[in-house]
Scaffold this motif. Structure first.
Motif, mmCIF file in Angstrom:
data_model
loop_
_atom_site.group_PDB
_atom_site.id
_atom_site.type_symbol
_atom_site.label_atom_id
_atom_site.label_comp_id
_atom_site.label_asym_id
_atom_site.label_seq_id
_atom_site.Cartn_x
_atom_site.Cartn_y
_atom_site.Cartn_z
ATOM 1 N N ILE A 224 58.026 61.411 44.463
ATOM 2 C CA ILE A 224 58.360 62.387 43.434
ATOM 3 C C ILE A 224 57.876 63.751 43.903
ATOM 4 O O ILE A 224 56.680 63.963 44.096
ATOM 5 N N ASP A 225 58.793 64.679 44.109
ATOM 6 C CA ASP A 225 58.422 66.016 44.593
ATOM 7 C C ASP A 225 57.899 66.856 43.423
ATOM 8 O O ASP A 225 58.469 67.892 43.047
ATOM 9 N N SER A 226 56.807 66.405 42.859
ATOM 10 C CA SER A 226 56.257 66.966 41.630
ATOM 11 C C SER A 226 55.820 68.415 41.759
ATOM 12 O O SER A 226 55.828 69.162 40.779
ATOM 13 N N GLY A 231 55.792 69.646 36.568
ATOM 14 C CA GLY A 231 54.876 68.513 36.540
ATOM 15 C C GLY A 231 53.901 68.479 37.694
ATOM 16 O O GLY A 231 53.537 67.404 38.173
ATOM 17 N N TRP A 232 53.427 69.629 38.128
ATOM 18 C CA TRP A 232 52.537 69.661 39.300
ATOM 19 C C TRP A 232 51.166 69.069 38.982
ATOM 20 O O TRP A 232 50.460 68.618 39.888
ATOM 21 N N VAL A 233 50.782 69.025 37.711
ATOM 22 C CA VAL A 233 49.547 68.333 37.326
ATOM 23 C C VAL A 233 49.855 66.898 36.921
ATOM 24 O O VAL A 233 49.194 65.959 37.346
ATOM 25 N N THR A 239 61.433 65.239 35.284
ATOM 26 C CA THR A 239 62.298 64.322 36.033
ATOM 27 C C THR A 239 63.454 65.056 36.710
ATOM 28 O O THR A 239 64.379 64.428 37.209
ATOM 29 N N SER A 240 63.380 66.396 36.733
ATOM 30 C CA SER A 240 64.449 67.177 37.360
ATOM 31 C C SER A 240 64.199 67.423 38.845
ATOM 32 O O SER A 240 65.075 67.928 39.545
ATOM 33 N N LEU A 294 63.554 55.475 37.654
ATOM 34 C CA LEU A 294 63.420 55.458 39.106
ATOM 35 C C LEU A 294 64.642 54.801 39.748
ATOM 36 O O LEU A 294 65.131 55.254 40.788
ATOM 37 N N GLU A 295 65.128 53.729 39.132
ATOM 38 C CA GLU A 295 66.331 53.079 39.653
ATOM 39 C C GLU A 295 67.543 53.993 39.501
ATOM 40 O O GLU A 295 68.381 54.089 40.404
#
Length: 320
Positions: A224-226, A231-233, A239-240, A294-295
């Motif tokens: 996940i490239d958070s 959502g970096w924390v 989910t984008s 995730l799927e």
């Protein structure tokens, strides 16, 4: 298409659970099997009976057919029985305990493959148990304090070389609560932890996050490239961003295998954070975690894997 079989898989979850719906569809499509669905909140509105006689055991619920034919159970999201209230609190507690004891006992007595074993599932949801077990399994863990002692919390936050996050310690149903970095304003609110023990932890500056769906030793890992979104924390907040299939280093896989074995879990959704230092930090494992998205994002056949485990006893997907 083969004729639908009935009664070999039981899914215990809320009636409106999308994960239960998705698994039921997968069982029909991949194995020609129509599973039993059970929302525990339907009892005691519906009748139930357990009988033990010289010729064996029978279990029945008036709204569910085939309990005695169940070979595998997905203990997805069990709920307490929904017992009507009375004017006496003592009586309410008694009736709740009797209903929960009956329904849980009836289900738990089924000699089936359990995903997960209810006792192990309940123990593993305790965050402190997870962290201690993960530490002993060789997982990297951010330095952590869980406390309701205001002075201890204040001292921990002051002693850390970098930012500290805080998050909930329990796993009960309720509104979503995000993981946050402690700010100066939060320090004034520390007395509120007296009646709500809180988890404080070193903030891990990340390259990215990983969510791993564990299906009896098979790892469905998603990067996940958070850090490219909000959502970096807390990576659950966005989910984008990019979601891509990934693989874990052998050493991390070994530690997770040890962890899941020690917790007695066949299935779980594991959150990891890959730090700027390259370390894979264990955050938590949720035996009832969300993974359908995730799927959807990656195309990984996670539900197919879970269905294979419940029907065949092996989560391997040969055509992956």
């Amino acid at each position: 298409m083969a004729a639908l079989a009935t009664g070999s898989v039981l899914i215990v979850t809320e009636a409106d659970d999308l994960h239960g719906d998705a698994l039921a569809t997968t069982l029909r499509n991949q194995h020609g099997l129509s599973p039993i669905r059970l929302d525990m909140r339907d009892f005691p509105r519906e009748n139930g009976t357990f009988r033990l006689a010289s010729d064996g055991t029978t279990r029945s619920l008036s709204h569910v057919m085939g309990l005695d034919d169940v070979n595998a159970v997905w203990w997805r999201r069990p709920q307490p029985c929904l017992v009507p209230g009375s004017s006496e609190r003592t009586e309410d507690h008694y009736r709740q305990a009797e209903c929960d004891g009956f329904l849980q006992g009836t289900l738990w007595s089924i000699p089936a493959l359990w995903v997960n074993d209810p006792g192990a599932d309940r123990t593993a949801t305790r965050k402190i148990v997870q962290l201690e077990t993960a530490y002993r399994a060789g997982c990297a863990i951010p330095e952590t304090l869980i406390t309701n002692d205001v002075d201890e919390a204040r001292s921990f936050i002051a002693s850390r070389p970098g930012p500290v996050i805080y998050k909930r310690t329990g796993t009960g149903r309720g509104a979503f609560t995000e993981t946050r970095i402690v700010t100066a304003a939060d320090l004034h609110r520390l007395p509120t932890i007296r009646h709500s023990p809180t988890t404080f932890q070193d903030y891990v500056a990340a390259e990215y996050d990983l969510r791993v769906v564990w299906v009896d030793g098979i790892e469905w890992a998603v990067r996940i490239d958070s850090q490219s979104g909000v959502g970096w924390v807390d990576s659950r907040l966005d989910t984008s961003v990019g979601f891509t299939p990934d693989r874990l280093p052998a050493s991390v896989s070994k530690s997770l295998s040890t962890l899941m074995g020690a917790l007695g879990l066949t299935f779980g959704v594991i959150d990891l954070r890959v730090g700027l230092d390259g370390e894979y930090y264990f955050l938590e494992v949720n035996p009832q975690g969300q993974f359908a998205y995730l799927e959807i994002k990656t195309g990984l056949p996670i539900f197919h894997s879970l269905a294979n485990l419940l029907v065949l006893g092996d989560g391997t997907v040969l055509d992956r």
